[in-house]
Design an enzyme around this catalytic site. Structure first.
Site, PDB file in Angstrom:
ATOM      1  N   TYR A 295       0.818  -1.215   0.000  1.00 10.02           N
ATOM      2  CA  TYR A 295       0.000   0.000   0.000  1.00 10.02           C
ATOM      3  C   TYR A 295       0.851   1.265   0.000  1.00 10.02           C
ATOM      4  O   TYR A 295       0.480   2.277  -0.603  1.00 10.02           O
ATOM      5  CB  TYR A 295      -0.946   0.000   1.210  1.00 10.02           C
ATOM      6  CG  TYR A 295      -2.117  -0.937   1.045  1.00 10.02           C
ATOM      7  CD1 TYR A 295      -3.024  -0.766   0.018  1.00 10.02           C
ATOM      8  CD2 TYR A 295      -2.307  -2.004   1.905  1.00 10.02           C
ATOM      9  CE1 TYR A 295      -4.102  -1.628  -0.146  1.00 10.02           C
ATOM     10  CE2 TYR A 295      -3.379  -2.876   1.757  1.00 10.02           C
ATOM     11  CZ  TYR A 295      -4.271  -2.682   0.731  1.00 10.02           C
ATOM     12  OH  TYR A 295      -5.325  -3.535   0.562  1.00 10.02           O
TER      13      TYR A 295
ATOM     14  N   ASP B 109       5.777 -31.977  17.046  1.00 15.17           N
ATOM     15  CA  ASP B 109       4.939 -33.169  16.955  1.00 15.17           C
ATOM     16  C   ASP B 109       5.683 -34.284  16.219  1.00 15.17           C
ATOM     17  O   ASP B 109       6.574 -34.024  15.394  1.00 15.17           O
ATOM     18  CB  ASP B 109       3.646 -32.854  16.187  1.00 15.17           C
ATOM     19  CG  ASP B 109       2.630 -32.112  17.043  1.00 15.17           C
ATOM     20  OD1 ASP B 109       2.779 -32.112  18.273  1.00 15.17           O
ATOM     21  OD2 ASP B 109       1.688 -31.542  16.459  1.00 15.17           O
TER      22      ASP B 109
END
Length: 364
Positions: free
Chosen positions: A105, A250
């Site tokens: 932007y 994990d």
């Protein structure tokens, strides 16, 4: 507590400003001498990716690409790159920060056209490649989502907060790893290790069980795949304070890859050297731990199995431990989460598993 050296952030800031200045000077000199301005940077094509066994990461080879104002097709990306270098210089000079979205932007305020954010993101990566510096070095950061906790005093260098100190153990949820913390000076710590943890739940468990005191550890919640600023902080803790880094994820191929990215980076960041921690050790949860500790588990699905096969072809996974654990996933076709240890009680993972793993780490 030990007292780490100060001034690292300021030294890095001066390096980046000088590198940005050279990009502008090169364009100015070319115009002054009647030449077409251009810039040469390492090629990021797949064909130019090389695995460096010493650095333990993908790096860019010798091939280079050129952006020249002589070539009509190059004028747009070259002009965008020059503008971005100007904008980055402004950010660093004024000690302000921006996000990838902000950059997209902000360009509109300068009548600089980007079709969409993917185009401005690509130019940001071009500038990283030209500078061989991470975008965090020129103050463009991702959104905050990971956190750090432990016995450490930091001192902010961000304008308006210069000299203010913060105790990283002052908040039980940890402090978010954002631009201010990333560029802060490390002042004092009694930490002897860094534990990077994939899951926020386990991070909280470690805080509650006072792992930072029992094991003299700085705890980092990577919130899954760690943002680059988090990998940057992990590397700083390892390089500036000589703290060994251990990674808990994990027991699935995705967790293993999170550990590998902290250690060796990603192929997309092959142009950077300062987002990796090659000496970091993956301590689990291993595929073999599912059997060893008789953990509750799920079956690997087709996507998991496909991912294991992809990792087995990756040169970063040729070391014995990594290769054997990936093959163990295929052998048993099981996966488990870190929270699975709770079947033995909430503190088992700290009282038993963490103790086992840190002992195991001594021989790695």
């Amino acid at each position: 507590m030990s007292k780490p050296p100060k001034g690292v952030a300021e030294a890095r800031r001066k390096e980046v400003l000088e590198a940005l200045k050279q990009i502008g000077k090169s364009a100015y000199d070319a115009i002054y001498e009647g030449r077409f301005p251009e810039i040469s940077l390492p090629s990021r094509s797949v064909n130019n990716l090389v695995y460096d066994d010493e650095l333990k990461q993908f790096i860019l080879g010798d091939a280079r690409v050129k952006r020249s104002s002589r070539n009509v097709k190059h004028i747009r990306p070259y002009t965008q790159l020059l503008w971005l270098a100007f904008f980055a210089n402004q950010l660093v000079q004024e000690e302000r920060t921006s996000t990838l979205r902000d950059v997209f932007y902000s360009a509109q305020a300068f009548n600089m056209e980007f079709t969409d954010q993917s185009e401005s993101d690509e130019i940001i990566t071009d500038l990283e490649t030209a500078l061989m510096k991470a975008r965090e070095d020129f103050n463009v950061y991702p959104d905050e989502r990971s956190a750090i906790f432990g016995n450490m005093i930091i001192e902010y260098t961000k304008p308006g907060y210069e000299g203010k100190r913060q105790d990283l153990s002052s908040h039980p949820d940890g402090l978010m790893i954002g631009p201010a913390l990333t560029t802060a000076e490390f002042i004092e710590t009694d930490a002897e290790i860094v534990l990077a943890i994939e899951k926020g739940g386990l991070f909280t468990r470690f805080v509650e069980e006072k792992v930072h005191e029992r094991f003299k550890a700085l705890l980092i919640n990577t919130a899954g795949q760690p943002p680059r600023s988090t990998r940057y902080v992990i590397r700083r803790l390892n390089q500036e304070l000589n703290l060994p880094v251990y990674i808990f994820c994990d027991a699935d191929p995705w967790g293993a890859h999170i550990a590998m990215v902290i250690r060796s980076g990603s192929a997309n960041s092959a142009h950077l050297r300062e987002l990796t921690t090659p000496s970091a050790k993956w301590l689990g949860v291993y595929a073999s731990d599912i059997e060893k500790y008789k953990l509750p588990h799920d079956k690997l699905n087709e996507l998991d199995i496909k991912r294991v096969h992809e990792l087995l072809k990756d040169p970063r996974y040729t070391e014995k431990l990594w290769k054997e654990e990936l093959e163990t996933f295929l052998k048993y076709k099981k996966k488990a989460e870190q929270e699975a240890f709770s079947r033995y009680g909430l503190t088992y993972i700290v009282d038993k598993y963490l103790v086992d793993k840190l002992e195991q780490a001594k021989s790695m």
